[in-house]
Scaffold this motif. Structure first.
Motif, short mmCIF file in Angstrom:
data_model
loop_
_atom_site.label_atom_id
_atom_site.label_comp_id
_atom_site.label_asym_id
_atom_site.label_seq_id
_atom_site.Cartn_x
_atom_site.Cartn_y
_atom_site.Cartn_z
N PRO A 106 18.02 -115.34 -79.57
CA PRO A 106 19.34 -115.57 -79.00
C PRO A 106 19.49 -117.05 -78.64
O PRO A 106 18.51 -117.68 -78.23
N PHE A 107 20.63 -117.67 -78.86
CA PHE A 107 21.88 -117.03 -79.19
C PHE A 107 22.54 -117.68 -80.41
O PHE A 107 23.76 -117.86 -80.47
N HIS A 108 21.73 -117.95 -81.44
CA HIS A 108 22.28 -118.56 -82.65
C HIS A 108 21.29 -118.42 -83.80
O HIS A 108 20.07 -118.46 -83.58
N PRO A 109 21.77 -118.26 -85.04
CA PRO A 109 20.86 -118.14 -86.18
C PRO A 109 19.97 -119.37 -86.41
O PRO A 109 18.97 -119.27 -87.13
N SER A 110 20.30 -120.49 -85.81
CA SER A 110 19.49 -121.69 -85.98
C SER A 110 18.35 -121.79 -84.96
O SER A 110 17.52 -122.71 -85.05
N ASN A 111 18.29 -120.86 -84.02
CA ASN A 111 17.26 -120.90 -82.97
C ASN A 111 16.00 -120.20 -83.49
O ASN A 111 15.60 -119.15 -83.01
N VAL A 112 15.37 -120.82 -84.50
CA VAL A 112 14.36 -120.12 -85.29
C VAL A 112 12.92 -120.47 -84.88
O VAL A 112 12.63 -121.60 -84.47
N PHE A 113 12.06 -119.46 -85.01
CA PHE A 113 10.63 -119.60 -84.78
C PHE A 113 9.90 -118.73 -85.80
O PHE A 113 10.43 -117.72 -86.27
N GLU A 114 8.70 -119.11 -86.14
CA GLU A 114 7.85 -118.19 -86.87
C GLU A 114 7.45 -117.07 -85.90
O GLU A 114 7.17 -117.31 -84.72
N ILE A 115 7.45 -115.84 -86.38
CA ILE A 115 7.14 -114.71 -85.50
C ILE A 115 5.76 -114.88 -84.87
O ILE A 115 5.58 -114.64 -83.66
N ASP A 116 4.80 -115.30 -85.65
CA ASP A 116 3.45 -115.47 -85.11
C ASP A 116 3.42 -116.55 -84.04
O ASP A 116 2.73 -116.41 -83.02
N ALA A 117 4.19 -117.64 -84.26
CA ALA A 117 4.23 -118.72 -83.26
C ALA A 117 4.90 -118.25 -81.98
O ALA A 117 4.48 -118.61 -80.87
N LEU A 118 5.94 -117.45 -82.11
CA LEU A 118 6.58 -116.88 -80.92
C LEU A 118 5.60 -116.02 -80.15
O LEU A 118 5.49 -116.14 -78.92
N ASN A 119 4.89 -115.16 -80.85
CA ASN A 119 3.94 -114.27 -80.18
C ASN A 119 2.83 -115.02 -79.47
O ASN A 119 2.26 -114.52 -78.49
N GLU A 120 2.54 -116.22 -79.92
CA GLU A 120 1.50 -117.02 -79.28
C GLU A 120 2.01 -117.78 -78.06
O GLU A 120 1.22 -118.27 -77.26
N ASN A 121 3.36 -117.89 -77.91
CA ASN A 121 3.93 -118.68 -76.82
C ASN A 121 5.08 -117.92 -76.16
O ASN A 121 6.12 -118.50 -75.84
N LEU A 122 4.90 -116.65 -75.95
CA LEU A 122 6.00 -115.80 -75.49
C LEU A 122 6.62 -116.28 -74.20
O LEU A 122 7.85 -116.42 -74.09
N SER A 123 5.83 -116.53 -73.20
CA SER A 123 6.38 -116.80 -71.87
C SER A 123 7.26 -118.05 -71.87
O SER A 123 8.40 -118.01 -71.39
N ASP A 124 6.77 -119.16 -72.41
CA ASP A 124 7.54 -120.40 -72.39
C ASP A 124 8.83 -120.27 -73.18
O ASP A 124 9.91 -120.69 -72.71
N ILE A 125 8.76 -119.69 -74.37
CA ILE A 125 9.94 -119.60 -75.22
C ILE A 125 10.97 -118.66 -74.61
O ILE A 125 12.17 -118.96 -74.57
N LEU A 126 10.53 -117.54 -74.09
CA LEU A 126 11.48 -116.57 -73.54
C LEU A 126 12.09 -117.03 -72.22
O LEU A 126 13.24 -116.70 -71.91
N PHE B 283 19.93 -109.92 -66.69
CA PHE B 283 19.39 -110.12 -68.03
C PHE B 283 18.09 -110.90 -67.96
O PHE B 283 18.01 -111.94 -67.30
N HIS B 284 17.09 -110.37 -68.67
CA HIS B 284 15.79 -111.03 -68.71
C HIS B 284 15.18 -110.84 -70.10
O HIS B 284 15.49 -109.89 -70.82
N MET B 285 14.33 -111.75 -70.46
CA MET B 285 13.54 -111.61 -71.69
C MET B 285 12.06 -111.47 -71.37
O MET B 285 11.34 -110.73 -72.03
N THR B 286 11.63 -112.16 -70.34
CA THR B 286 10.20 -112.12 -70.01
C THR B 286 9.75 -110.74 -69.54
O THR B 286 8.56 -110.42 -69.62
N ASP B 287 10.68 -109.92 -69.05
CA ASP B 287 10.28 -108.58 -68.62
C ASP B 287 9.94 -107.67 -69.81
O ASP B 287 9.46 -106.55 -69.63
N LYS B 288 10.19 -108.18 -71.01
CA LYS B 288 9.86 -107.41 -72.21
C LYS B 288 8.47 -107.75 -72.75
O LYS B 288 8.07 -107.24 -73.80
N ILE B 289 7.76 -108.61 -72.04
CA ILE B 289 6.36 -108.88 -72.38
C ILE B 289 5.50 -107.83 -71.68
O ILE B 289 5.42 -107.79 -70.45
#
Length: 750
Positions: free
Chosen positions: A303-323, A341-347
């Motif tokens: 969220p919140f745009h198609p240009s806000n891209v990450f590799e899935i593996d890279a996201l999984n390695e840095n969940l807290s900071d990115i979310l 609304f939260h994202m970190t509560d989904k870790i």
């Protein structure tokens, strides 16, 4: 992975990239070599002006869906249309649920069928196909041009230059006028290598979008896909990449064609639509995006745009900071609204949990995407907890072959829900997640609230874009975010067998065969456009909204979702204008509209006496009764996203007279502003005015007809403050439309 060139390039023999900052003395000039692009030859074949710098394009076919076709037909009818001069496909894939607003959605469908009968159109009933899949299957062909009133009108992988625009541009074609645009820059998208197993078209598309959106590298340009990597992807896969080029803000796309393109068209009974398209031995491009397909990994656009891209593996390695960053962005978006609304509560246990998966529409719902998803999920299940999965095949022919191949039963046995062809998940009219939920989707967009949530009343969920393969991997893993490469096993998608029996049974084919005596069938919600007045020599604008976000999307200008039910009712829909971004805007603009109607009626306006006194010091010979009054919005960069004209028309019908901005996000939104009789002002300086201020602009028609580069305007208040506005290039027709007050008035005047 993705490299952008800093200068123009030559493409030699279709394979060799020669940057212009190297020795190119032995090559033809750019002016000569640009004729070697595929885009040039197609545009030249469709240009009626005789001047390739100033294009006047006539299209081979057009298409609209049930959010847009009623307004287009109504506008064209009011402008004198007697028949559809080109094949015009009316699909019903946006309001097809008929679940909101009583009878009004189905009333629109009845209207569409009656229009196809009366004017000679092609009518695709609800649930048969999403708009772009139908056009791929039946209308796209090599060297053609198609215009659609949906921003994702893209058929470049089938050799068709397709453009998504607002309804006004389709009205012009229905009246046998032209689509006028300066010759665009053409950027080479050079594909090399081949995608890794588990990497799908959405991954390739997101990698490109992430590289070019924020810097505007391809804005309003043609993306021309070349290079050996094109042939490493089958055509259904290419379609999935191509449709997402809209999210780069490019004008259109075109791909080189090959035997696989030929086989695709042949399998759909249209071999005659194939011809080989390739750049000439030497072709010049205004830029180049080099993509090493083999290096692209499964991607996610957060969220919140198609240009806000990450590799899935890279996201999984840095969940807290990115979310945490996503949470901060969400808070910035909702402002003072009280939203949980939260994202970190989904870790959970160090892993990101997802509440919903969606595979749908023109991007996700294709045959090969769903076959791949079904293969990954074979012998798995999504479990009986919160996570859900919905799959929408993109057309009845696709659905039928998926049934025959067993993919549907595989998905159902895993716990997935199979639905019919419907675009709702792309714009907030289907499968809206729960508050504070996180949805992963192979659809086209993940703008704020586009999944259907309403922050203004405390509801906010979020969407990330992912490929169907990784959504299937996530589903097989019980809703834990998972890259598809973990399930890649060399699976080869079996050949698709196209069967158009459902179309033959249900689609009304009326092109050049209107039904004698047929008339339009109106429902109670289908209303004519209100009268709009012509532009006067002098105007007074009231600032009714000021939005300083970096980008303002069309979804914020006029929300999608449940508001779609009112898209055949101009004044009814206008009540939702800016409702999710500036809820007081509509009331402010209506007050201004009442002032303008009183002025036209000849009434005195004592509440403006002080302003008129200030204006008299600037223009002593101008009578107050001759100054048109209208509302105005300021945005830094409005119009990213949908092509729908209502983003502009809703402003106009309740008193809008102008936009002021730093730049327009897309050509199509600026065109909508002009087609609805509003002035597309821009300014370089920061806006030194606030909501409630008035801006006086004298001699505006003279400026439009002469020098638009520096237009004096005056902010009125305790003191008079001069500011400078400008208007970018307009065609003579666009100037005439704005001065007439809207496209309808312009055509009536003719």
């Amino acid at each position: 992975m993705v490299k952008l060139y800093n200068s123009g390039i030559y493409l030699v023999n279709g394979t060799d990239i020669v940057p212009c900052d190297e020795n190119v003395a032995h090559l033809p000039s750019p002016e000569v070599a640009k004729k070697g692009t595929m885009a040039y030859s197609i545009l030249e074949a469709h240009n009626t002006s005789g001047d390739m710098k100033k294009l006047k394009i006539r299209f081979d076919a057009m298409t609209s869906h049930d959010i847009t076709f009623v307004g287009i037909v109504q506008t064209a009818k009011a402008s004198g249309m007697e028949k559809f001069p080109v094949p015009y496909v009316l699909t019903n894939c946006h309001n097809s649920l008929c679940a909101v607003g009583g009878t009004i959605n189905e009333d629109d469908h009845v209207f569409g069928l009656s229009a196809a009968k009366k004017y000679g159109g092609i009518y695709v009933p609800p649930h048969q196909a999403v708009i772009h899949q139908y056009m791929r299957e039946t209308m796209a062909g090599c060297g053609r041009m198609i215009l659609g009133s949906d921003s994702h009108t893209r058929y470049g992988a089938l050799g068709t230059m397709a453009i998504g625009e607002g309804g006004g541009e389709l009205v012009k074609q229905l009246l046998c006028d032209t689509y006028d645009v300066n010759y665009p820059d053409v950027v080479a998208i050079y594909l090399d290598g081949k995608p890794q197993p588990g990497v799908g078209p959405q991954d390739i598309a997101l990698a490109i979008i992430g590289a070019v959106f924020k810097n505007g590298y391809v804005k309003n340009k043609v993306m021309e896909f070349v290079g050996p990597g094109v042939s490493s992807m089958y055509t259904d896969y290419r379609n999935g990449v191509d449709v997402m080029t809209t999210e780069t803000t490019c004008l259109t796309s075109i791909w080189r064609t090959d035997d696989d393109t030929k086989a695709y068209l042949a399998s759909h009974g249209r071999l005659d639509m194939y011809k080989e398209l390739n750049p000439a031995d030497t072709a010049y491009y205004d830029g180049c995006v080099y993509v090493d397909l083999s290096s692209v990994k499964p991607m996610i656009a957060l969220p919140f745009h198609p240009s806000n891209v990450f590799e899935i593996d890279a996201l999984n390695e840095n969940l807290s900071d990115i979310l945490h960053a996503i949470e901060a962005e969400a808070q910035n978006f909702v402002g003072d609204a009280k939203v949980d609304f939260h994202m970190t509560d989904k870790i959970v246990n160090g892993k990101l949990t997802v509440q919903q998966g969606i595979i749908a529409g023109c991007a996700g719902g294709t045959y090969s995407n769903i076959m791949e998803a079904a293969h990954i999920m074979e012998n798995a299940n999504i479990g009986n907890d919160e996570y859900t999965l919905s799959v929408y095949p993109s057309s009845m022919p696709v659905y039928m072959d998926l049934v025959k191949k067993g993919a549907i039963s595989t998905l159902m046995s895993c716990g997935a829900v199979l639905k019919t062809a419907f675009c709702g998940p792309c714009f907030g009219a289907g499968d809206t997640p729960a508050n504070n939920a996180f949805s992963v989707r192979h659809t086209t967009r993940n703008f704020p609230s586009r999944e259907g949530s309403k922050p203004g009343v405390g509801q906010l969920s979020a969407v990330a874009l992912m490929d169907a393969r990784s959504i299937a991997a996530t589903s097989a893993n019980g809703g834990v975010l998972t890259s598809a490469t973990k399930y890649a096993d060399g699976y080869v998608v079996p050949d698709y067998v196209y069967d158009d029996a459902a179309y033959k049974a249900r689609v009304f084919q009326g092109y050049q065969a209107p039904v004698q005596g047929a008339d339009l069938q109106y429902g109670p919600n289908i209303k004519d456009w209100p009268e709009m007045s012509a532009l006067t020599d002098n105007i007074l604008l009231k600032v009714c909204s000021k939005i300083m976000d970096d980008v303002t999307t069309t979804d914020e200008l006029i929300p999608s979702g449940e508001t779609s039910s009112y898209r055949s009712n101009p004044l009814g829909l206008a009540e939702f204008t800016l409702s999710r971004r500036d809820p007081q805007y509509v009331g402010r603009s209506k007050v201004v509209d009442k002032l303008e109607k009183a002025r036209v009626a000849g009434d005195a306006l004592p509440e403006l006496a002080e302003l008129y006194a200030q204006i008299a010091t600037i223009s002593p010979d101008v009578a107050s009764s001759d100054i048109e009054i209208g509302s105005m919005i300021y945005c830094k960069k409005p119009g990213d996203g949908s092509a729908r004209e209502q983003a502009a028309s809703c402003q106009r019908v309740i008193g809008g007279l102008a936009n002021i901005c730093e730049e327009y996000a897309t050509k199509r939104y600026r065109s909508n502003v002009m087609n609805w009789g509003m002035i597309p002002f821009q300014m370089v300086a920061m806006p030194e005015f606030e909501v409630g201020d008035y801006i006086y602009i004298p001699n505006i028609k003279h400026a439009i007809d002469n020098d638009m580069s520096s237009i004096k305007a005056y902010v009125l208040g305790e003191t008079v403050k001069e500011i400078t506005l400008y208007i970018a290039d307009m065609t003579d027709d666009e100037k005439s439309i704005v001065k007439a007050g809207c496209l309808i008035n312009y055509n009536r005047n003719r």
